[in-house]
Design an enzyme around this catalytic site. Structure first.
Site, PDB file in Angstrom:
ATOM      1  N   SER A  44       0.828  -1.192   0.000  1.00 32.30           N
ATOM      2  CA  SER A  44       0.000   0.000   0.000  1.00 32.30           C
ATOM      3  C   SER A  44       0.877   1.262   0.000  1.00 32.30           C
ATOM      4  O   SER A  44       1.724   1.416  -0.867  1.00 32.30           O
ATOM      5  CB  SER A  44      -0.951  -0.046   1.201  1.00 32.30           C
ATOM      6  OG  SER A  44      -1.961   0.903   1.122  1.00 32.30           O
ATOM      7  N   ASP A 167      -6.365  -3.820  -1.807  1.00 35.04           N
ATOM      8  CA  ASP A 167      -5.290  -3.429  -0.895  1.00 35.04           C
ATOM      9  C   ASP A 167      -4.491  -4.617  -0.371  1.00 35.04           C
ATOM     10  O   ASP A 167      -5.053  -5.588   0.147  1.00 35.04           O
ATOM     11  CB  ASP A 167      -5.932  -2.674   0.274  1.00 35.04           C
ATOM     12  CG  ASP A 167      -4.974  -2.341   1.391  1.00 35.04           C
ATOM     13  OD1 ASP A 167      -3.882  -1.864   1.089  1.00 35.04           O
ATOM     14  OD2 ASP A 167      -5.329  -2.571   2.564  1.00 35.04           O
TER      15      ASP A 167
END
Length: 284
Positions: A44, A167
């Site tokens: 991320s 994610d």
């Protein structure tokens, strides 16, 4: 286990705006050309900060944070409550690619010349498994966006080679065990949570389960997220015999959240990261 032990890895945790601490450490590393690593893995925001570092753009992470990430065009709670993105990654990627793009040629020429590997972590929406993506010049920007696309906070579903993905923190927030599996026995982990942080099951579990009810494997992974996170923390603090793990974590009073918009607090934590980075290099 890998048959090629002896690698040195740099692992960077995600965490939205909390990642500014890790960005400061990377700034210090870049400024001093400190690069004993064979392997890099980011998740991320951590993957994004790592990309700027590998591209030799030491100021890029803080500049993007203060120039774009603090804009209401990026994080907007009112828009989110009306059914839009809390974090508009489409706008962010459009702006940064147009105005402050990664030096992709430098990044990948350097990796190839030194025979180093760089992975971006994402999560398969269909299986719930971690995807350890190895980017190139054509895919890196897409992979970084996918790795950063926090479910619900970002409403769109992106794909990797036709597979819906999200994610990286859903499946592997701190990929230190993956670094070990790839043959690393010296691992440096840049955290965005304090060393003594204990992750608990999210209060959003019911909402997440309802929102992604068509993807039961992803829901199950979300329910196990706190457990998996703490397993990685346990690996950091009690690594296997013959493995050295150095953890660089922010202080407990950092005061940052995933969506912090306080520029002074961000600068303070960035500068603290730079200081930590220099202290670590002296000890290394």
């Amino acid at each position: 286990m890998s048959t090629e032990p002896g690698k040195t890895a740099l692992v960077v945790e995600g965490g939205g705006m909390r990642g500014i601490f890790a960005a400061g450490i990377l700034h210090a590393f870049g400024r001093e050309n400190f690069d004993p690593f064979d392997l890099y893995i980011g998740v991320s925001a951590g993957a994004c900060h790592l990309a700027s570092h590998l591209a030799g753009q030491n100021d890029r992470n803080f500049d993007i944070t203060t120039r774009y990430a603090l804009s209401p065009e990026f994080i907007n709670i009112r828009r989110f409550l009306r059914g839009g993105h809390l974090m508009d990654l489409d706008w962010m990627w459009e702006q940064t690619i147009a105005n402050y793009r990664l030096n992709l040629k430098y990044l990948f020429d350097n990796l190839r010349a030194k025979d180093k590997e760089y992975f971006v972590v994402a999560t398969s929406i269909e299986t719930g498994n971690a995807l350890y993506l190895k980017p190139d010049e054509d895919t890196l920007e897409d992979y970084l966006k996918i790795s950063s696309s926090i479910p619900i906070f970002y409403r769109n579903i992106l794909e990797v080679a036709g597979e819906p993905a999200t994610d990286g923190g859903m499946a592997d927030s701190i990929p230190v065990r993956r670094a070990y599996e790839l043959g690393a026995n010296k691992i440096v982990v840049l955290r965005t949570r304090p060393s003594d942080y204990i992750k608990k099951q999210s209060r959003l579990t019911f909402i997440f389960s309802l929102y992604f009810r068509k993807y039961p494997h992803l829901v199950e992974k979300f329910k196990l997220r706190a457990h998996n996170y703490m397993e990685s923390v346990n690996f950091i603090h009690k690594p296997p015999k013959g493995v050295r793990v150095n953890e660089l974590a922010p202080p407990s009073n950092s005061g940052l959240s995933r969506i912090t918009q306080n520029q002074a607090a961000l600068r303070t934590n960035y500068e603290a990261g730079i200081e930590y980075g220099y202290k670590f290099m002296e000890q290394w």
